[in-house]
Design an enzyme around this catalytic site. Structure first.
Site, PDB file in Angstrom:
ATOM      1  N   GLN A  27       0.840  -1.189   0.000  1.00 33.84           N
ATOM      2  CA  GLN A  27       0.000   0.000   0.000  1.00 33.84           C
ATOM      3  C   GLN A  27       0.872   1.235   0.000  1.00 33.84           C
ATOM      4  O   GLN A  27       1.973   1.244   0.538  1.00 33.84           O
ATOM      5  CB  GLN A  27      -1.011   0.006   1.142  1.00 33.84           C
ATOM      6  CG  GLN A  27      -0.469   0.137   2.527  1.00 33.84           C
ATOM      7  CD  GLN A  27      -1.566  -0.093   3.572  1.00 33.84           C
ATOM      8  OE1 GLN A  27      -2.424  -0.955   3.414  1.00 33.84           O
ATOM      9  NE2 GLN A  27      -1.519   0.673   4.644  1.00 33.84           N
ATOM     10  N   GLY A  28       0.351   2.262  -0.657  1.00 29.35           N
ATOM     11  CA  GLY A  28       1.063   3.526  -0.761  1.00 29.35           C
ATOM     12  C   GLY A  28       0.098   4.668  -0.535  1.00 29.35           C
ATOM     13  O   GLY A  28      -1.088   4.576  -0.852  1.00 29.35           O
ATOM     14  N   TYR A  29       0.638   5.743  -0.014  1.00 27.89           N
ATOM     15  CA  TYR A  29      -0.182   6.890   0.368  1.00 27.89           C
ATOM     16  C   TYR A  29      -0.079   8.002  -0.658  1.00 27.89           C
ATOM     17  O   TYR A  29       1.001   8.477  -0.982  1.00 27.89           O
ATOM     18  CB  TYR A  29       0.225   7.364   1.767  1.00 27.89           C
ATOM     19  CG  TYR A  29      -0.197   6.339   2.783  1.00 27.89           C
ATOM     20  CD1 TYR A  29      -1.404   6.455   3.442  1.00 27.89           C
ATOM     21  CD2 TYR A  29       0.571   5.206   3.002  1.00 27.89           C
ATOM     22  CE1 TYR A  29      -1.836   5.479   4.322  1.00 27.89           C
ATOM     23  CE2 TYR A  29       0.153   4.223   3.883  1.00 27.89           C
ATOM     24  CZ  TYR A  29      -1.051   4.369   4.535  1.00 27.89           C
ATOM     25  OH  TYR A  29      -1.478   3.385   5.394  1.00 27.89           O
ATOM     26  N   LEU A  30      -1.238   8.403  -1.166  1.00 25.21           N
ATOM     27  CA  LEU A  30      -1.337   9.515  -2.100  1.00 25.21           C
ATOM     28  C   LEU A  30      -1.337  10.834  -1.337  1.00 25.21           C
ATOM     29  O   LEU A  30      -0.772  11.824  -1.804  1.00 25.21           O
ATOM     30  CB  LEU A  30      -2.619   9.399  -2.928  1.00 25.21           C
ATOM     31  CG  LEU A  30      -2.728   8.139  -3.783  1.00 25.21           C
ATOM     32  CD1 LEU A  30      -4.167   7.894  -4.203  1.00 25.21           C
ATOM     33  CD2 LEU A  30      -1.825   8.272  -5.000  1.00 25.21           C
TER      34      LEU A  30
END
Length: 156
Positions: A27-30
């Site tokens: 998961q990655g944060y925008l």
């Protein structure tokens, strides 16, 4: 608006975690905003989602929508350098399920368990099993959005 009611615990390194199905999560944060606001994309095995959360602590606002693999791939580059990788084991605990996350890469050695509840009363009534460590629900340094930009696991 959906509401996520969740308690989070450390899981001691080397402690035995009961069996359960596992999945791989990237998961990655925008966006990581003030007061716990976040927007993230996640790949869990072959499922993709966009999630927006607001707030901190036991109960938070949460909105989630599925993404196609193509939509995820288009958004993923925008998450650099706020990403985490972990293996999640789902462990049944009576009426609840513990999501036990073992982090990889620069966060190797960190294990947490999250348990979601239907209401605050159920969360308050929950007795953690003996293999759980200390509760960290209110520790901002152990929220996934903060871990995504941390250079190493926080100290217990």
């Amino acid at each position: 608006m959906g509401t996520e009611i969740e308690r989070k615990f450390l899981v001691p390194d080397g402690g035995r975690v009961p069996d359960g199905p596992e999945s791989e999560i990237r998961q990655g944060y925008l966006v990581i905003g003030p007061e716990g606001a976040e927007a993230r994309v996640r790949r869990q095995d072959e499922e993709y989602s966009l999630t927006v959360k607001r707030g901190a602590g036991l109960a938070r606002g949460e909105w989630e929508t599925p993404l196609s693999a193509e939509q995820f791939a288009a958004l993923w580059p925008a998450t650099e350098p706020a990403r985490i990788a972990k293996t999640r084991r789902s462990v049944p605990l009576g009426p609840h399920v513990a999501a036990v996350d073992t982090y990889h890469g620069r966060l190797a050695g960190l294990r947490t368990a999250e348990v979601e509840f239907t209401d605050p009363e159920a969360a308050a009534a929950f007795t953690p099993p003996p293999w759980f460590g200390p509760e960290v629900t209110d520790r901002p340094d152990l929220r996934n959005q903060r871990l995504a930009t941390a250079s190493a696991p926080p100290r217990p």
